[in-house]
Motif scaffolding. Structure first.
Motif, PDB file in Angstrom:
ATOM      1  N   SER A  70       0.819  -1.204   0.000  1.00 34.48           N
ATOM      2  CA  SER A  70       0.000   0.000   0.000  1.00 34.48           C
ATOM      3  C   SER A  70       0.857   1.259   0.000  1.00 34.48           C
ATOM      4  O   SER A  70       0.541   2.264  -0.646  1.00 34.48           O
ATOM      5  CB  SER A  70      -0.926   0.017   1.217  1.00 34.48           C
ATOM      6  N   LEU A  71       2.003   1.206   0.706  1.00 36.79           N
ATOM      7  CA  LEU A  71       2.900   2.354   0.770  1.00 36.79           C
ATOM      8  C   LEU A  71       3.569   2.570  -0.573  1.00 36.79           C
ATOM      9  O   LEU A  71       3.631   3.689  -1.089  1.00 36.79           O
ATOM     10  CB  LEU A  71       3.956   2.136   1.854  1.00 36.79           C
ATOM     11  N   ALA A  72       4.066   1.496  -1.179  1.00 37.73           N
ATOM     12  CA  ALA A  72       4.741   1.614  -2.469  1.00 37.73           C
ATOM     13  C   ALA A  72       3.815   2.172  -3.531  1.00 37.73           C
ATOM     14  O   ALA A  72       4.201   3.003  -4.350  1.00 37.73           O
ATOM     15  CB  ALA A  72       5.276   0.249  -2.906  1.00 37.73           C
ATOM     16  N   GLU A  73       2.553   1.749  -3.520  1.00 39.74           N
ATOM     17  CA  GLU A  73       1.596   2.236  -4.502  1.00 39.74           C
ATOM     18  C   GLU A  73       1.285   3.707  -4.266  1.00 39.74           C
ATOM     19  O   GLU A  73       1.150   4.499  -5.194  1.00 39.74           O
ATOM     20  CB  GLU A  73       0.311   1.412  -4.446  1.00 39.74           C
ATOM     21  N   LEU A  76       3.165   5.990  -3.011  1.00 42.40           N
ATOM     22  CA  LEU A  76       4.273   6.871  -3.322  1.00 42.40           C
ATOM     23  C   LEU A  76       4.341   7.234  -4.794  1.00 42.40           C
ATOM     24  O   LEU A  76       4.941   8.244  -5.158  1.00 42.40           O
ATOM     25  CB  LEU A  76       5.601   6.222  -2.899  1.00 42.40           C
ATOM     26  N   GLY A  77       3.733   6.446  -5.642  1.00 39.58           N
ATOM     27  CA  GLY A  77       3.736   6.759  -7.055  1.00 39.58           C
ATOM     28  C   GLY A  77       4.960   6.220  -7.761  1.00 39.58           C
ATOM     29  O   GLY A  77       5.886   5.695  -7.144  1.00 39.58           O
ATOM     30  N   PRO A  78       5.021   6.372  -9.074  1.00 40.45           N
ATOM     31  CA  PRO A  78       6.093   5.751  -9.871  1.00 40.45           C
ATOM     32  C   PRO A  78       7.447   6.439  -9.775  1.00 40.45           C
ATOM     33  O   PRO A  78       8.447   5.869 -10.167  1.00 40.45           O
ATOM     34  CB  PRO A  78       5.535   5.853 -11.297  1.00 40.45           C
ATOM     35  N   ASN A  79       7.519   7.665  -9.280  1.00 37.54           N
ATOM     36  CA  ASN A  79       8.781   8.415  -9.322  1.00 37.54           C
ATOM     37  C   ASN A  79       9.525   8.484  -7.994  1.00 37.54           C
ATOM     38  O   ASN A  79      10.557   9.118  -7.906  1.00 37.54           O
ATOM     39  CB  ASN A  79       8.507   9.857  -9.794  1.00 37.54           C
ATOM     40  N   TRP A  80       9.005   7.831  -6.955  1.00 31.16           N
ATOM     41  CA  TRP A  80       9.622   7.981  -5.646  1.00 31.16           C
ATOM     42  C   TRP A  80      11.064   7.495  -5.602  1.00 31.16           C
ATOM     43  O   TRP A  80      11.914   8.079  -4.955  1.00 31.16           O
ATOM     44  CB  TRP A  80       8.810   7.226  -4.592  1.00 31.16           C
ATOM     45  N   ILE A  81      11.369   6.426  -6.340  1.00 25.50           N
ATOM     46  CA  ILE A  81      12.699   5.805  -6.258  1.00 25.50           C
ATOM     47  C   ILE A  81      13.786   6.685  -6.862  1.00 25.50           C
ATOM     48  O   ILE A  81      14.967   6.514  -6.581  1.00 25.50           O
ATOM     49  CB  ILE A  81      12.676   4.422  -6.937  1.00 25.50           C
ATOM     50  N   GLU A  82      13.400   7.681  -7.673  1.00 17.42           N
ATOM     51  CA  GLU A  82      14.387   8.572  -8.271  1.00 17.42           C
ATOM     52  C   GLU A  82      15.120   9.395  -7.212  1.00 17.42           C
ATOM     53  O   GLU A  82      16.209   9.897  -7.446  1.00 17.42           O
ATOM     54  CB  GLU A  82      13.705   9.515  -9.268  1.00 17.42           C
ATOM     55  N   ILE A 128       6.785  13.959  -0.916  1.00 20.70           N
ATOM     56  CA  ILE A 128       6.530  13.102  -2.080  1.00 20.70           C
ATOM     57  C   ILE A 128       5.043  13.134  -2.404  1.00 20.70           C
ATOM     58  O   ILE A 128       4.201  12.867  -1.538  1.00 20.70           O
ATOM     59  CB  ILE A 128       6.965  11.654  -1.816  1.00 20.70           C
ATOM     60  N   ALA A 129       4.754  13.474  -3.634  1.00 21.62           N
ATOM     61  CA  ALA A 129       3.361  13.535  -4.076  1.00 21.62           C
ATOM     62  C   ALA A 129       2.929  12.190  -4.649  1.00 21.62           C
ATOM     63  O   ALA A 129       3.707  11.492  -5.299  1.00 21.62           O
ATOM     64  CB  ALA A 129       3.192  14.630  -5.122  1.00 21.62           C
ATOM     65  N   ASN A 130       1.678  11.826  -4.386  1.00 17.14           N
ATOM     66  CA  ASN A 130       1.142  10.614  -4.994  1.00 17.14           C
ATOM     67  C   ASN A 130       0.653  10.936  -6.402  1.00 17.14           C
ATOM     68  O   ASN A 130       0.841  12.055  -6.902  1.00 17.14           O
ATOM     69  CB  ASN A 130       0.035  10.009  -4.126  1.00 17.14           C
ATOM     70  N   GLU A 131       0.007   9.966  -7.046  1.00 15.56           N
ATOM     71  CA  GLU A 131      -0.421  10.160  -8.426  1.00 15.56           C
ATOM     72  C   GLU A 131      -1.472  11.261  -8.551  1.00 15.56           C
ATOM     73  O   GLU A 131      -1.678  11.820  -9.628  1.00 15.56           O
ATOM     74  CB  GLU A 131      -0.958   8.843  -8.991  1.00 15.56           C
TER      75      GLU A 131
END
Length: 324
Positions: A10-13, A15-21, A121-124
């Protein structure tokens, strides 16, 4: 390697697709992700740690069970700067990254200096509901800074009580420090001495030669040793001798100079007076056909005037002695 799989789904989702950058360049630091109900609404006690890497647990000595789901402010203590945390809070409300250095505490109560950067960090949907915090222990750096400040304070205290002028410059001759005695000798203030201002205290007739000599020594990495005149705003002229040694970088490049200035005006005046006296004695001896000599009892030497050599009919290369 850190990946979304190491986090709750749930946390990974969220955070959205760009968090790992935001992570790769900080992997060797302590990293946590906190959740807030809304960056504009949360209060200092509301953030909850949702994820942390192993380095974070090593930093604070707490276990995952004691960290996950609890406030990151568990690391706060008596010496934690609350004003710095307030500034951090204000920055997060606007969604801006913010860096801060504060005192934190490990589980056993031991304090340490913690430098961390918090990145909202913004979500989608564009809502800032999570924050990424990258942290590192900078206690050794702070201790070194404290030592350097103490040494600098000691140097300045000694410098201000020194009977000689002291100064430092960069490699281009821009003055970075002068003590009170230096300012007295040059007849300018501390502010006026900085940068290229120190040249304004040099006599106008000597200024260009001094600066050229300075640049030559900087290029050749040689010690600067030069005698010149200073001139005060009230036209007072002093004769000084300045010496300075180059400061070299680890690669051997000149990065600056540190040196001293001594007022030798009185010495030069005495030299001039002595030369005039000897010249007058020589002229009077020649006129009156009277010889004269001077006895140096310390070195067991005797010095004759030219007229004395003439009277005795001896060459000027003859060396008289007290045993004769």
């Amino acid at each position: 390697m850190i990946s979304k799989k190491t986090m709750p789904a749930s946390l990974a989702e969220s955070l959205g697709p760009n968090w790992i950058e935001n992570l790769p360049k900080h992997l060797h630091y302590s990293v946590i992700v906190t959740q807030t109900s809304s960056c504009k609404a949360h209060k200092p006690h509301e953030p909850k740690v949702m994820w942390a890497n192993d380095a974070y647990y090593q930093l604070c000595d707490y276990s995952p069970n004691e960290i996950i789901g609890n406030s990151p402010f568990i690391l706060q203590g008596p010496l934690t700067n609350k004003h710095a945390l307030s500034d951090l809070q204000e920055a997060l409300i606007t969604g801006k990254p913010h860096s801060v250095e504060i005192v934190c505490y490990k589980k056993d109560g031991a304090s340490f200096w913690n430098e961390f950067e918090v990145i909202p960090i913004a979500n989608e949907q564009g809502n800032y509901t999570y924050c990424l915090s990258v942290q590192r222990d900078i206690s050794e750096v702070k201790a070194l800074q404290t030592t350097l400040k103490s040494n600098e304070a000691l140097f300045r205290t000694l410098s201000e009580t020194s009977p000689i002028g002291l100064f430092s410059t960069d490699a281009d001759g821009n003055c970075t420090y002068t003590n009170s005695r230096w300012q007295e000798i040059f007849g300018i203030t501390y502010a006026e001495s900085l940068g290229k201002g120190w040249q304004n205290g040099i006599h106008i007739e000597d200024r260009q030669k001094v600066y050229e000599n300075w640049l030559l020594n900087a290029q050749t990495k040689l010690e600067f040793d030069y005698q010149f005149r200073t001139q005060h705003k009230d036209k007072t002229v002093r004769v000084v001798r300045s010496t300075a040694k180059p400061l070299l970088s680890g690669e051997g490049h000149v990065i600056g100079f540190i040196g001293s200035v001594v007022d030798i005006t009185d010495i030069e005046l005495h030299k001039d007076a002595l030369l005039k006296s000897k010249r007058l004695l020589k002229e009077m001896g020649a006129i009156a056909s009277v010889g004269a000599w001077e006895v140096d009892l310390i070195n067991n030497q005797i010095h004759w005037t030219e007229e004395t050599y003439r009277i005795y009919g001896l060459p000027s290369t003859y060396e008289p002695n007290l045993d004769e």
